[in-house]
Design a protein around this motif. Structure first.
Motif, mmCIF file in Angstrom:
data_model
loop_
_atom_site.group_PDB
_atom_site.id
_atom_site.type_symbol
_atom_site.label_atom_id
_atom_site.label_comp_id
_atom_site.label_asym_id
_atom_site.label_seq_id
_atom_site.Cartn_x
_atom_site.Cartn_y
_atom_site.Cartn_z
ATOM 1 N N GLY A 513 -35.318 47.056 12.391
ATOM 2 C CA GLY A 513 -34.360 47.525 11.400
ATOM 3 C C GLY A 513 -33.153 46.607 11.340
ATOM 4 N N PHE A 514 -32.616 46.407 10.140
ATOM 5 C CA PHE A 514 -31.471 45.521 9.945
ATOM 6 C C PHE A 514 -30.494 46.154 8.962
ATOM 7 C CE2 PHE A 514 -35.189 42.979 10.947
ATOM 8 C CZ PHE A 514 -34.733 42.207 12.013
ATOM 9 N N CYS A 515 -29.211 45.931 9.209
ATOM 10 C CA CYS A 515 -28.161 46.512 8.376
ATOM 11 C C CYS A 515 -27.616 45.446 7.427
ATOM 12 C CB CYS A 515 -27.039 47.061 9.255
ATOM 13 S SG CYS A 515 -25.763 47.928 8.328
ATOM 14 N N ILE A 516 -27.703 45.711 6.118
ATOM 15 C CA ILE A 516 -27.359 44.724 5.096
ATOM 16 C C ILE A 516 -26.084 45.155 4.378
ATOM 17 C CG2 ILE A 516 -28.194 43.521 3.049
ATOM 18 C CD1 ILE A 516 -31.027 44.425 3.896
ATOM 19 N N PRO A 517 -25.073 44.283 4.322
ATOM 20 C CA PRO A 517 -23.904 44.599 3.486
ATOM 21 C C PRO A 517 -24.336 44.767 2.030
ATOM 22 C CG PRO A 517 -23.464 42.730 4.934
ATOM 23 C CD PRO A 517 -24.932 42.993 5.015
ATOM 24 N N ASP A 518 -23.865 45.821 1.395
ATOM 25 C CA ASP A 518 -24.277 46.142 0.027
ATOM 26 C C ASP A 518 -23.019 46.469 -0.777
ATOM 27 O OD1 ASP A 518 -25.629 46.802 -2.222
ATOM 28 O OD2 ASP A 518 -26.611 48.594 -1.429
ATOM 29 N N GLY A 519 -22.395 45.422 -1.340
ATOM 30 C CA GLY A 519 -21.116 45.627 -2.020
ATOM 31 C C GLY A 519 -20.050 45.986 -0.999
ATOM 32 N N LEU A 520 -19.414 47.134 -1.210
ATOM 33 C CA LEU A 520 -18.405 47.609 -0.266
ATOM 34 C C LEU A 520 -19.004 48.533 0.782
ATOM 35 C CD1 LEU A 520 -15.469 48.374 -2.740
ATOM 36 C CD2 LEU A 520 -15.837 46.313 -1.370
ATOM 37 N N ARG A 521 -20.284 48.770 0.731
ATOM 38 C CA ARG A 521 -20.960 49.651 1.686
ATOM 39 C C ARG A 521 -22.062 48.874 2.415
ATOM 40 N NH1 ARG A 521 -19.637 55.028 0.184
ATOM 41 N NH2 ARG A 521 -17.522 54.890 -0.678
#
Length: 583
Positions: A513-521
């Motif tokens: 699993g990986f956490c991706i910046p998505d705009g401001l979230r």
């Protein structure tokens, strides 16, 4: 204690407390040796069993094939000579150093008050500092204190115990020669009654006793008087006293210190884990307070800021960090150039500048999310592909969730803990006690459990047996003795095989699993899994599985190189760190 001694004790304790405060504040600093230092001490003035404890630790280490040097002051000796104990001459070297040397012949015992200077040229794998809790001039990697609550005279108040790494009770096992019969006991210890009481509790028929001051040097007249007092009974004394007398007609009762299993484990870990040694440099209380005030000031400011402002200020912070941390910036450029040799320097510079800004933003966002409720955290970081994780948990054999220092891994950790039960994470405790306290409160809010990575193996396997989700980020370098050399981003890198080994042993499922910046979230993507217990026999190999894990992480980094921590020396120990700087 004699009431006349109470003012002297209070003065002595006050001086030691002031000294310790100066060292912890960083005003005074202990000198370090090139190898680990294990200190054995107490807050009582003698009678704690320090010498038997030093002997037990030195034996434990020499039995493991390590070269041990014991650093001791050598109280009660006639000579002022400093250096190695070269004979069993107690008058020359002191009773305790001679006893240690006699008990552990393979250890190098060094006598003298300046223990740092005396140890500098000694070839040793580990140093054991005798009576070292108040010897703050020498930095130590493990501080063991033997607690004697009923001591008659204390060097420091009991509040000093919180500065020790391990506080253990005095636990001595008395060893006796056979067929003792009736005895007359004598000793010259800090607490002679302790010795006499131990003999009686061991069932020895003690017809009389005589005590001398600690480190007393016996004369012929003393021994004649003792024989008269014994009136035909066997004279018995301690090992510490026997080395000063050298009379085979006097029976010797030994005292073995019983080391608890957790102490033995911690001692051995200190001698082998150099990473822990480097991280042991404690910060002073003043520096910790300054750091904590700065942290709380930023955290409070972030609460009132908009998401857009947090991102803007985070990018500025990252740009500032790039200019301040120039060595890290050069290391990152070397890593990028070696990984992407086909890309020109301008493109690599742009990637790295974006990388610095990214991590500046992530730092402030992580601080922001620590002040949110669990529902708010979950709403700001939705999951995609969560069926991979749900299926793994449903299998009931534990889940190893693999991620990397890529994207928003701190945010992902909070999001995971807000939505998944029974999560275990691995980390080293912070060297700032105030920040660590706040971090513990955050973990308590989420219900997650943090495992100290210095003693993680057993706890992690237990967690898998309880169907926990273990979060691991194995994309950082490890010592060669702790890893396997497998490809990472096209180059061999020392990598921990621990996730693969644990999964193979427990039959657990590995999920990525990986956490991706998505705009401001942000969003967390679960991108696949490996059911280890379903692998063909030929693929159940720790090295092969570690290579597969590296491949998944590498593909994620290659997709967005600006989101990975290039400032880390990932390829250290492979000879690649000597490449020329790229600017």
């Amino acid at each position: 204690m004699n009431p006349l001694f109470k003012p002297a004790e209070l003065l002595y304790r006050g001086i030691n407390r002031a000294r310790r405060a100066l060292y912890r504040a960083g005003v005074l600093q202990g000198k370090r040796l090139p190898k680990p230092v294990i200190s054995v001490g107490n807050i009582a003035a003698g009678g704690a069993g320090k010498t038997p404890a030093v002997i037990a630790i030195a034996r434990l280490l020499t039995d493991r094939g390590l070269k041990v040097a014991v650093l001791t002051r050598g109280y009660g000796r006639a000579s002022t000579e400093q250096g190695p104990v070269t004979s069993l001459d107690a008058a020359r070297f002191g009773d305790e150093p001679v006893l240690i040397k006699k008990s552990v012949p393979n250890a190098n015992v060094i006598v003298g008050s300046n223990r740092h200077e005396n140890a500098r040229d000694i070839d040793a794998d580990v140093f054991v500092l005798d009576d070292g809790f108040q010897h703050l001039r020498l930095a130590r990697d493990l501080d063991i204190v033997i607690d004697v609550p009923d001591a008659r005279f204390s060097r420091e108040g009991r509040s000093a115990l919180r500065h020790a790494d391990l506080v253990i009770p005095r636990q001595l096992r008395t060893t006796l020669p056979p067929n003792l019969g009736r005895v007359f006991a004598f000793a010259a210890l800090a607490d002679n009654e302790q010795f006499f009481r131990a003999l009686r509790e061991a069932g020895v028929d003690v017809i009389g006793t005589r005590g001398f001051p600690d480190h007393h040097r016996y004369t012929a007249a003393d021994l004649d008087a003792l024989r008269r007092d014994a009136n035909g009974a066997t004279l018995v004394t301690t090992e510490k006293d026997a080395v000063k007398i050298g009379d085979d007609r006097i029976a010797v009762a030994g005292a073995e210190f019983v080391l608890p299993a957790e102490v033995r484990e911690r001692v051995l870990l200190t001698t082998t884990n150099q990473e822990m040694r480097r991280g042991k440099r404690r910060k002073g209380a003043l520096l910790q307070r300054v750091e904590y005030i700065a942290y709380r000031t930023v955290a409070r400011a972030i609460v009132s800021m908009s998401d857009r402002s947090i991102h803007a200020w985070g990018a500025r912070l990252g740009t500032l960090a790039r200019k301040v941390l120039r060595k890290r910036d050069r290391l990152a450029m070397r890593n990028l150039h070696a990984t992407f040799p086909q890309r020109d320097a301008h493109e690599l510079r742009r990637i790295l500048n974006d990388c610095w800004r990214h991590f500046g933003r992530e730092l402030l966002v992580a601080l922001q999310m620590q002040n949110l409720s669990l529902d708010e955290i979950a709403a700001r970081c939705p999951f995609e592909g969560s069926h991979f994780l749900d299926d793994a948990i449903a299998r009931g054999k534990g889940t190893i969730l693999i991620s990397a220092h890529w994207g928003g891994w701190e945010v992902a950790g909070l999001a995971l803990m807000s939505r998944v039960r029974n999560v275990r994470t691995v980390a080293r405790p912070l060297d700032n006690e105030l920040l660590e306290r706040d971090l513990q409160k955050i973990r308590a809010k989420t219900g997650a459990s943090m495992i100290d990575r210095r003693r993680a193996a057993r706890a992690l396997m237990k967690g898998l047996s309880e169907n926990a989700t273990i979060v691991l980020l194995p994309d950082q370098a490890v010592q060669p003795r702790e890893g396997v050399l497998v490809p990472f981003l096209g180059r061999p890198a020392w990598t921990t095989p621990a996730p693969a080994k644990m999964a193979l042993k427990a039959g657990s499922t590995i999920v990525f699993g990986f956490c991706i910046p998505d705009g401001l979230r942000h969003r967390v993507e679960f991108v696949g899994s490996i059911a280890v217990d379903e692998l063909p026999e030929a693929e159940r190999d720790a090295v092969a599985l570690t290579t597969r894990i590296n491949d998944v992480i590498a593909r994620r980094i290659e997709s967005r190189p600006d989101l990975w921590l290039w400032m880390h020396d990932r390829w250290k120990g492979t000879g690649e760190g000597k490449a020329a700087d790229v600017v």
